[in-house]
Scaffold this motif. Structure first.
Motif, PDB file in Angstrom:
ATOM      1  N   GLY A 129     -20.172  15.270   2.198  1.00 46.97           N
ATOM      2  CA  GLY A 129     -20.000  15.817   0.853  1.00 46.97           C
ATOM      3  C   GLY A 129     -19.008  16.967   0.821  1.00 46.97           C
ATOM      4  O   GLY A 129     -18.839  17.678   1.808  1.00 46.97           O
ATOM      5  N   TRP A 130     -18.363  17.141  -0.322  1.00 47.10           N
ATOM      6  CA  TRP A 130     -17.326  18.170  -0.478  1.00 47.10           C
ATOM      7  C   TRP A 130     -17.902  19.584  -0.394  1.00 47.10           C
ATOM      8  O   TRP A 130     -17.174  20.536  -0.268  1.00 47.10           O
ATOM      9  N   ILE A 131     -19.219  19.730  -0.426  1.00 48.40           N
ATOM     10  CA  ILE A 131     -19.809  21.063  -0.283  1.00 48.40           C
ATOM     11  C   ILE A 131     -19.770  21.530   1.169  1.00 48.40           C
ATOM     12  O   ILE A 131     -19.944  22.710   1.447  1.00 48.40           O
ATOM     13  N   ASN A 132     -19.567  20.613   2.104  1.00 53.07           N
ATOM     14  CA  ASN A 132     -19.571  20.959   3.523  1.00 53.07           C
ATOM     15  C   ASN A 132     -18.200  20.916   4.178  1.00 53.07           C
ATOM     16  O   ASN A 132     -18.038  21.421   5.279  1.00 53.07           O
ATOM     17  N   TRP A 133     -17.244  20.300   3.527  1.00 51.83           N
ATOM     18  CA  TRP A 133     -15.898  20.269   4.070  1.00 51.83           C
ATOM     19  C   TRP A 133     -14.910  19.931   2.976  1.00 51.83           C
ATOM     20  O   TRP A 133     -15.266  19.350   1.943  1.00 51.83           O
ATOM     21  N   ALA A 134     -13.673  20.318   3.175  1.00 53.59           N
ATOM     22  CA  ALA A 134     -12.597  19.998   2.244  1.00 53.59           C
ATOM     23  C   ALA A 134     -11.304  20.017   3.043  1.00 53.59           C
ATOM     24  O   ALA A 134     -11.214  20.656   4.094  1.00 53.59           O
ATOM     25  N   MET A 135     -10.311  19.308   2.552  1.00 56.48           N
ATOM     26  CA  MET A 135      -9.028  19.252   3.244  1.00 56.48           C
ATOM     27  C   MET A 135      -7.904  19.061   2.252  1.00 56.48           C
ATOM     28  O   MET A 135      -8.120  18.583   1.140  1.00 56.48           O
ATOM     29  N   LYS A 136      -6.713  19.445   2.674  1.00 55.78           N
ATOM     30  CA  LYS A 136      -5.514  19.237   1.861  1.00 55.78           C
ATOM     31  C   LYS A 136      -4.358  19.044   2.821  1.00 55.78           C
ATOM     32  O   LYS A 136      -4.291  19.702   3.857  1.00 55.78           O
ATOM     33  N   GLY A 137      -3.490  18.129   2.486  1.00 52.90           N
ATOM     34  CA  GLY A 137      -2.328  17.875   3.329  1.00 52.90           C
ATOM     35  C   GLY A 137      -2.004  16.403   3.383  1.00 52.90           C
ATOM     36  O   GLY A 137      -2.148  15.687   2.391  1.00 52.90           O
ATOM     37  N   TRP A 138      -1.624  15.947   4.551  1.00 52.11           N
ATOM     38  CA  TRP A 138      -1.154  14.583   4.762  1.00 52.11           C
ATOM     39  C   TRP A 138      -2.129  13.914   5.720  1.00 52.11           C
ATOM     40  O   TRP A 138      -2.085  14.142   6.932  1.00 52.11           O
ATOM     41  N   PHE A 139      -3.022  13.087   5.178  1.00 51.27           N
ATOM     42  CA  PHE A 139      -4.071  12.519   6.007  1.00 51.27           C
ATOM     43  C   PHE A 139      -4.536  11.170   5.491  1.00 51.27           C
ATOM     44  O   PHE A 139      -4.281  10.803   4.343  1.00 51.27           O
ATOM     45  N   THR A 140      -5.215  10.440   6.386  1.00 50.01           N
ATOM     46  CA  THR A 140      -5.911   9.212   6.028  1.00 50.01           C
ATOM     47  C   THR A 140      -7.343   9.349   6.539  1.00 50.01           C
ATOM     48  O   THR A 140      -7.584   9.970   7.576  1.00 50.01           O
ATOM     49  N   ARG A 141      -8.259   8.782   5.774  1.00 43.52           N
ATOM     50  CA  ARG A 141      -9.674   8.822   6.157  1.00 43.52           C
ATOM     51  C   ARG A 141     -10.145   7.413   6.462  1.00 43.52           C
ATOM     52  O   ARG A 141      -9.764   6.456   5.786  1.00 43.52           O
ATOM     53  N   ASP A 142     -10.989   7.293   7.494  1.00 43.46           N
ATOM     54  CA  ASP A 142     -11.565   5.994   7.832  1.00 43.46           C
ATOM     55  C   ASP A 142     -12.935   6.221   8.459  1.00 43.46           C
ATOM     56  O   ASP A 142     -13.458   7.330   8.442  1.00 43.46           O
ATOM     57  N   GLY A 143     -13.500   5.156   9.005  1.00 39.60           N
ATOM     58  CA  GLY A 143     -14.812   5.286   9.646  1.00 39.60           C
ATOM     59  C   GLY A 143     -15.935   5.297   8.631  1.00 39.60           C
ATOM     60  O   GLY A 143     -15.738   5.038   7.446  1.00 39.60           O
ATOM     61  N   ASP A 144     -17.109   5.621   9.092  1.00 38.13           N
ATOM     62  CA  ASP A 144     -18.318   5.642   8.284  1.00 38.13           C
ATOM     63  C   ASP A 144     -18.195   6.650   7.139  1.00 38.13           C
ATOM     64  O   ASP A 144     -18.251   7.856   7.351  1.00 38.13           O
ATOM     65  N   GLY A 145     -17.999   6.154   5.934  1.00 37.04           N
ATOM     66  CA  GLY A 145     -17.900   7.024   4.767  1.00 37.04           C
ATOM     67  C   GLY A 145     -16.663   7.906   4.751  1.00 37.04           C
ATOM     68  O   GLY A 145     -16.636   8.923   4.076  1.00 37.04           O
ATOM     69  N   GLY A 146     -15.633   7.544   5.496  1.00 38.13           N
ATOM     70  CA  GLY A 146     -14.402   8.333   5.531  1.00 38.13           C
ATOM     71  C   GLY A 146     -14.558   9.639   6.282  1.00 38.13           C
ATOM     72  O   GLY A 146     -13.826  10.593   6.044  1.00 38.13           O
TER      73      GLY A 146
END
Length: 155
Positions: A129-146
């Motif tokens: 959840g966004w309450i525990n982490w956040a990011m900005k930049g150039w990225f891709t998400r994958d895996g279990d739930g991104g």
């Protein structure tokens, strides 16, 4: 650059007071055919809006979002930024060319680590959840739930 970012992080952990100036321009056509320009600057209104945003968005999701946005822009919009709840014991060894690390405390007392870096990988072990982490930049998400993120360099 690091000095600027550290000042912003300290401001965030206290309660954000990055003062920005609002410039409002208006143009008027004058009788002689020329154009008149009026510029109004209201730094107090922006300062008050920022303070209100902190009070009204005391939730951790708004805090993490604001944290990464602030560091991203203070770092010149050329580094990836990641903020993570430190209570979840993040493993950040996969981040490369780290140019800044700092910590900030959310209004509810949650401690976050924040990194600015060129590239790398990170896997979040929390709920995602966004309450525990956040990011900005150039990225891709994958895996279990991104929860696995690969950050690419911007330059």
């Amino acid at each position: 650059m690091t000095t600027q970012i550290q000042k912003v992080i300290k401001s965030i952990s206290g309660a954000i007071f990055v003062v920005t100036t609002l410039v409002v321009m208006s143009t008027n056509a004058l009788a002689d055919g020329s154009v008149g320009v009026s510029i109004n600057i209201d730094p107090l209104a922006i300062g008050n809006a920022i303070a209100d945003a902190v009070k009204n968005n005391a939730g951790r999701g708004a805090f993490t979002d604001n944290l990464v946005e602030t560091v991203f822009y203070q770092a010149g919009q050329k580094y990836n930024v990641l903020a993570v709840n430190m209570n979840q014991h993040p493993q950040t060894g996969g981040l490369k060319d780290v140019v800044f690390y700092g910590s900030a405390t959310a209004p509810d007392g949650t401690l976050y680590g924040v990194w600015a870096f060129k590239s790398g990988e990170f896997t979040h072990d929390g709920d995602g959840g966004w309450i525990n982490w956040a990011m900005k930049g150039w990225f891709t998400r994958d895996g279990d739930g991104g929860k696995h993120v690969v950050f690419q360099p911007s330059f």
